[in-house]
Design a protein around this motif. Sequence first.
Motif, PDB file in Angstrom:
ATOM      1  N   VAL A  15      39.911  33.751 102.687  1.00 38.42           N
ATOM      2  CA  VAL A  15      40.775  33.218 101.626  1.00 38.42           C
ATOM      3  C   VAL A  15      40.071  33.304 100.272  1.00 38.42           C
ATOM      4  CG1 VAL A  15      41.840  31.117 100.704  1.00 38.42           C
ATOM      5  CG2 VAL A  15      42.121  31.708 103.122  1.00 38.42           C
ATOM      6  N   LEU A  16      38.799  32.908 100.210  1.00 38.03           N
ATOM      7  CA  LEU A  16      38.065  32.929  98.945  1.00 38.03           C
ATOM      8  C   LEU A  16      37.906  34.364  98.439  1.00 38.03           C
ATOM      9  CD1 LEU A  16      36.592  31.268  96.811  1.00 38.03           C
ATOM     10  CD2 LEU A  16      34.501  31.507  98.165  1.00 38.03           C
ATOM     11  N   VAL A  41      27.552  28.238  97.173  1.00 35.08           N
ATOM     12  CA  VAL A  41      28.994  28.212  97.412  1.00 35.08           C
ATOM     13  C   VAL A  41      29.232  27.344  98.645  1.00 35.08           C
ATOM     14  CG1 VAL A  41      31.063  29.548  97.936  1.00 35.08           C
ATOM     15  CG2 VAL A  41      29.288  30.527  96.449  1.00 35.08           C
ATOM     16  N   LYS A  42      29.903  26.219  98.454  1.00 34.07           N
ATOM     17  CA  LYS A  42      30.187  25.297  99.554  1.00 34.07           C
ATOM     18  C   LYS A  42      31.680  25.355  99.900  1.00 34.07           C
ATOM     19  CE  LYS A  42      26.620  22.092  97.882  1.00 34.07           C
ATOM     20  NZ  LYS A  42      26.377  20.714  97.379  1.00 34.07           N
ATOM     21  N   SER A  43      31.984  25.196 101.158  1.00 31.29           N
ATOM     22  CA  SER A  43      33.389  25.173 101.573  1.00 31.29           C
ATOM     23  C   SER A  43      33.554  24.231 102.754  1.00 31.29           C
ATOM     24  CB  SER A  43      33.861  26.580 101.955  1.00 31.29           C
ATOM     25  OG  SER A  43      33.140  27.070 103.071  1.00 31.29           O
ATOM     26  N   TYR A  62      43.837  21.648 103.950  1.00 28.68           N
ATOM     27  CA  TYR A  62      43.377  22.158 102.650  1.00 28.68           C
ATOM     28  C   TYR A  62      41.975  22.732 102.832  1.00 28.68           C
ATOM     29  CZ  TYR A  62      47.125  19.549 100.282  1.00 28.68           C
ATOM     30  OH  TYR A  62      48.342  19.065  99.861  1.00 28.68           O
ATOM     31  N   TYR A  63      41.717  23.849 102.169  1.00 30.92           N
ATOM     32  CA  TYR A  63      40.360  24.357 102.023  1.00 30.92           C
ATOM     33  C   TYR A  63      39.856  23.923 100.653  1.00 30.92           C
ATOM     34  CZ  TYR A  63      41.077  27.657 105.938  1.00 30.92           C
ATOM     35  OH  TYR A  63      41.321  28.225 107.155  1.00 30.92           O
ATOM     36  N   VAL A  64      38.636  23.405 100.602  1.00 34.46           N
ATOM     37  CA  VAL A  64      38.044  23.022  99.319  1.00 34.46           C
ATOM     38  C   VAL A  64      36.726  23.774  99.152  1.00 34.46           C
ATOM     39  CG1 VAL A  64      39.147  20.777  99.154  1.00 34.46           C
ATOM     40  CG2 VAL A  64      36.997  20.978 100.370  1.00 34.46           C
ATOM     41  N   TYR A  65      36.558  24.330  97.962  1.00 34.63           N
ATOM     42  CA  TYR A  65      35.366  25.110  97.638  1.00 34.63           C
ATOM     43  C   TYR A  65      34.702  24.522  96.399  1.00 34.63           C
ATOM     44  CZ  TYR A  65      37.913  28.603 100.445  1.00 34.63           C
ATOM     45  OH  TYR A  65      38.615  29.257 101.436  1.00 34.63           O
ATOM     46  N   GLU A  66      33.367  24.585  96.387  1.00 34.34           N
ATOM     47  CA  GLU A  66      32.606  24.193  95.203  1.00 34.34           C
ATOM     48  C   GLU A  66      31.588  25.287  94.932  1.00 34.34           C
ATOM     49  OE1 GLU A  66      29.903  20.539  93.334  1.00 34.34           O
ATOM     50  OE2 GLU A  66      31.127  20.227  95.140  1.00 34.34           O
ATOM     51  N   ILE A  67      31.677  25.873  93.734  1.00 29.55           N
ATOM     52  CA  ILE A  67      30.814  26.994  93.371  1.00 29.55           C
ATOM     53  C   ILE A  67      29.961  26.589  92.174  1.00 29.55           C
ATOM     54  CG2 ILE A  67      30.725  29.422  92.713  1.00 29.55           C
ATOM     55  CD1 ILE A  67      33.580  29.694  93.844  1.00 29.55           C
ATOM     56  N   SER A 116      32.723  25.416  89.388  1.00 29.09           N
ATOM     57  CA  SER A 116      34.132  25.579  89.746  1.00 29.09           C
ATOM     58  C   SER A 116      34.459  24.820  91.024  1.00 29.09           C
ATOM     59  CB  SER A 116      34.463  27.065  89.929  1.00 29.09           C
ATOM     60  OG  SER A 116      35.831  27.248  90.246  1.00 29.09           O
ATOM     61  N   LEU A 117      35.603  24.156  91.018  1.00 25.82           N
ATOM     62  CA  LEU A 117      36.157  23.487  92.195  1.00 25.82           C
ATOM     63  C   LEU A 117      37.499  24.137  92.510  1.00 25.82           C
ATOM     64  CD1 LEU A 117      35.526  19.755  91.180  1.00 25.82           C
ATOM     65  CD2 LEU A 117      34.119  21.152  92.698  1.00 25.82           C
ATOM     66  N   ILE A 118      37.719  24.491  93.774  1.00 23.91           N
ATOM     67  CA  ILE A 118      38.954  25.168  94.176  1.00 23.91           C
ATOM     68  C   ILE A 118      39.524  24.459  95.393  1.00 23.91           C
ATOM     69  CG2 ILE A 118      40.013  27.375  94.789  1.00 23.91           C
ATOM     70  CD1 ILE A 118      37.480  28.750  93.720  1.00 23.91           C
ATOM     71  N   LYS A 119      40.836  24.269  95.389  1.00 27.28           N
ATOM     72  CA  LYS A 119      41.522  23.628  96.507  1.00 27.28           C
ATOM     73  C   LYS A 119      42.723  24.488  96.892  1.00 27.28           C
ATOM     74  CE  LYS A 119      43.146  19.000  97.867  1.00 27.28           C
ATOM     75  NZ  LYS A 119      43.404  17.616  97.357  1.00 27.28           N
ATOM     76  N   VAL A 120      42.788  24.886  98.153  1.00 31.88           N
ATOM     77  CA  VAL A 120      43.781  25.854  98.603  1.00 31.88           C
ATOM     78  C   VAL A 120      44.554  25.293  99.793  1.00 31.88           C
ATOM     79  CG1 VAL A 120      44.144  28.219  99.408  1.00 31.88           C
ATOM     80  CG2 VAL A 120      42.219  27.703  97.891  1.00 31.88           C
TER      81      VAL A 120
END
Length: 240
Positions: A151-152, A172-174, A185-190, A197-201
């Motif tokens: 996904v990322l 890069v954390k997920s 939800y997938y959550v990422y922290e870069i 960056s914080l991402i939520k998918v």
Amino acid sequence: MATILSPSARFSSSTATQRPPQNLPPLKSQHPISSQKPLLATLTATIAATTILTATAPPPSLADPAQAYRLYYGTAASAANYGGYGGNSDKKASAEYVYDVPEGWKERLVSKVEKGTNGTDSEFYNPKKRTEKEYLTFLAGFRQLAPKDVVLNNLALSDVDLQDLISGADSVKSEEKNDDNGQLYYVYEIDGVGKHSLIKVTCAKNKLYAHFVNAPTPEWNKDEETLRHLHESFKTVGSF
């Protein structure tokens, strides 16, 4: 001659006997003055030190727990159905997702071309630092989430800035999270070079929604609490 010298002799004798008492008062008055000087100096030094510490204390973080927010309703309309600047007249009724926006942040209006090419549906930014922002993209035709790394990588294919951030990232954390309704939800922290960056998918209604919160490192260090709140506030309609 004896009569003339006699008064002079008596005067000298009288003067000699009166000198000792005249020297005593100054000696007595010096003790309280000298004992007060160390105390006065100590008080002055204490006040000066307090003033310096107060003046050099770091300013409070702008990530105020009392930060006010407004709720944004996103419609995720396709480019063909997009009503142009301003979007639909009743976004709340047709909303597919929501997220919080800090009071004072500005909306960047998304064009039909941008919506059709990379799926950007909405974006808000801090007018004091335009690169501190949050935005949402969506892609149609996704019934469920693929593995986290897939996904990322797919998100990065349509976002050059995200590609650069990932390639030079320190970490890069997920992880996977489920809301109260069980939605995944997938959550990422870069943590990238000079940027965070914080991402939520998530997937819903046959669409993939990706919510981004980006900030330069100085703004991230200052506003982390607020930015994490924005990240966590994203939800699809029906899951809140």
